[in-house]
Design a protein around this motif. Sequence first.
Motif, PDB file in Angstrom:
ATOM      1  N   ILE A  32     -35.829  41.913 -78.882  1.00  0.00           N
ATOM      2  CA  ILE A  32     -36.812  42.217 -78.245  1.00  0.00           C
ATOM      3  C   ILE A  32     -37.446  41.207 -77.192  1.00  0.00           C
ATOM      4  CG2 ILE A  32     -36.898  44.499 -79.194  1.00  0.00           C
ATOM      5  CD1 ILE A  32     -39.701  43.407 -80.358  1.00  0.00           C
ATOM      6  N   ASP A  33     -38.258  41.545 -76.190  1.00  0.00           N
ATOM      7  CA  ASP A  33     -38.854  40.695 -75.470  1.00  0.00           C
ATOM      8  C   ASP A  33     -40.335  40.414 -76.436  1.00  0.00           C
ATOM      9  OD1 ASP A  33     -40.524  39.068 -73.868  1.00  0.00           O
ATOM     10  OD2 ASP A  33     -39.891  40.070 -72.066  1.00  0.00           O
ATOM     11  N   ILE A  34     -40.408  39.618 -77.242  1.00  0.00           N
ATOM     12  CA  ILE A  34     -41.502  39.451 -77.985  1.00  0.00           C
ATOM     13  C   ILE A  34     -43.006  39.263 -77.162  1.00  0.00           C
ATOM     14  CG2 ILE A  34     -42.902  37.851 -79.658  1.00  0.00           C
ATOM     15  CD1 ILE A  34     -40.338  39.119 -80.537  1.00  0.00           C
ATOM     16  N   ASN A  35     -43.022  38.694 -76.036  1.00  0.00           N
ATOM     17  CA  ASN A  35     -43.958  38.404 -75.252  1.00  0.00           C
ATOM     18  C   ASN A  35     -44.539  39.770 -74.581  1.00  0.00           C
ATOM     19  OD1 ASN A  35     -43.984  35.914 -75.513  1.00  0.00           O
ATOM     20  ND2 ASN A  35     -42.429  35.437 -73.959  1.00  0.00           N
ATOM     21  N   GLN A  36     -43.714  40.907 -74.651  1.00  0.00           N
ATOM     22  CA  GLN A  36     -44.173  42.174 -73.933  1.00  0.00           C
ATOM     23  C   GLN A  36     -44.965  42.812 -75.148  1.00  0.00           C
ATOM     24  OE1 GLN A  36     -41.109  44.739 -72.580  1.00  0.00           O
ATOM     25  NE2 GLN A  36     -40.458  43.320 -70.937  1.00  0.00           N
ATOM     26  N   PHE A  37     -45.168  42.358 -76.242  1.00  0.00           N
ATOM     27  CA  PHE A  37     -45.701  43.240 -77.266  1.00  0.00           C
ATOM     28  C   PHE A  37     -47.034  42.241 -77.804  1.00  0.00           C
ATOM     29  CE2 PHE A  37     -41.576  44.827 -76.882  1.00  0.00           C
ATOM     30  CZ  PHE A  37     -41.965  46.155 -76.884  1.00  0.00           C
ATOM     31  N   ASN A  56     -35.699  37.861 -81.752  1.00  0.00           N
ATOM     32  CA  ASN A  56     -36.189  37.533 -80.463  1.00  0.00           C
ATOM     33  C   ASN A  56     -35.165  37.726 -79.257  1.00  0.00           C
ATOM     34  OD1 ASN A  56     -37.113  35.765 -78.248  1.00  0.00           O
ATOM     35  ND2 ASN A  56     -38.421  34.943 -79.599  1.00  0.00           N
ATOM     36  N   ALA A  57     -35.478  38.338 -78.156  1.00  0.00           N
ATOM     37  CA  ALA A  57     -34.271  38.585 -77.416  1.00  0.00           C
ATOM     38  C   ALA A  57     -33.797  37.258 -76.515  1.00  0.00           C
ATOM     39  CB  ALA A  57     -34.897  39.538 -75.904  1.00  0.00           C
ATOM     40  N   GLU A  58     -34.707  36.250 -76.370  1.00  0.00           N
ATOM     41  CA  GLU A  58     -34.271  34.933 -75.886  1.00  0.00           C
ATOM     42  C   GLU A  58     -33.203  34.090 -76.854  1.00  0.00           C
ATOM     43  OE1 GLU A  58     -37.274  32.338 -75.020  1.00  0.00           O
ATOM     44  OE2 GLU A  58     -38.399  33.563 -73.686  1.00  0.00           O
TER      45      GLU A  58
END
Length: 359
Positions: free
Chosen positions: A152-157, A338-340
């Motif tokens: 998942i995009d950690i930075n979105q949460f 982490n999505a990256e």
Amino acid sequence: MKTIGHITTEYLPITETFVYHQIVRNSQFRNVVFTRKITNEQVFPINHLVRIQKEAELTNMLRKYQVDALHSHFGPSALYALQAKETLGIPMLTFFHGYDARKYPFLNNKVQEYQRLFTIGELFLTPSNAIKEELLSMGCPENKVRVSHLGIDINQFHYQPRTLDDKEKTIRIVSVGRLVEKKGHHLLLEALSIVKKKMSHFHLTIVGEGREYQNLVDQINRLKLHDHIHLAGKLHHSEVKSVLDKAHIFCLASVSGKDGDMEGLPVSILESQASGLPIVSTRHSGIPEGVVEGKSAILAEENNPTDLANKLLEMMSQPEKWIEFGSAGREWVVQHFNAEKQAEELRDIYFELLGNDRK
């Protein structure tokens, strides 16, 4: 730049954000999506989207776009692409996610076709060891299947510690998942009817839509939980994040459906941990792999509303531990989901399929 042909039966259900991320995050490749049905194109914009009217067209379109490798999203997509893959000699990986590994092949008499796919396909990915075992049980060679966790995009949460101050008495619980049997919402309602006898200061929001809606409404009325439950319906991803931000506890009561349907590893559990929510869930499929039991989550036995009620009461009665659970969950997801990082792993898999040709 090499071209990856992504095969989907539909581009793209709103619940399959993870598929979109797998496609667009690999910018080292030219990504072309081939699909039979197009929906939500504005939500999931992409440069190259090709609708295939008939299966016979796929071979010609793959040739036209000079596709170097195939990525089939879900088992049915792989069966759809198999003839074209054979005709053109293009390497293919297939990502199985849950229903396509257990429910679909048996309900649709596709086990023999899957076995042919296992022979011809180069690589098969699953989001959890539980789904991997399903493929192995149908005859997939062990050296062809790997676990590849969804990211998942950690930075979105936005991480925020969860507390219950002196003025706030209602414990807000949230559950996110389609209104289908495997999500276990009916079991969660049964559990909360037990919880209510000991702790009545709670409110549950269920996010999602599906065929079980009316059954859940009837159950809420039968259990006299209408003052405690809100069925929010389908929400945009940003709205889901807002609901998560306002909650104290996330609960998902996943279970194997009577038709064999099962979870892979629910993305909602990863997103909730990234937000700092303590988790109550079940020991179902890949869920134990997505949490740290006893540290970020408390897990109940599957299909056991009494045990689920006890686990909810345990979490609800210890708000002083919510921050500890939430912090552990955030750290776990950052390190392992982490999505990256997932995109980097998928990139390397593509190069492996292409014979490490990185030109």
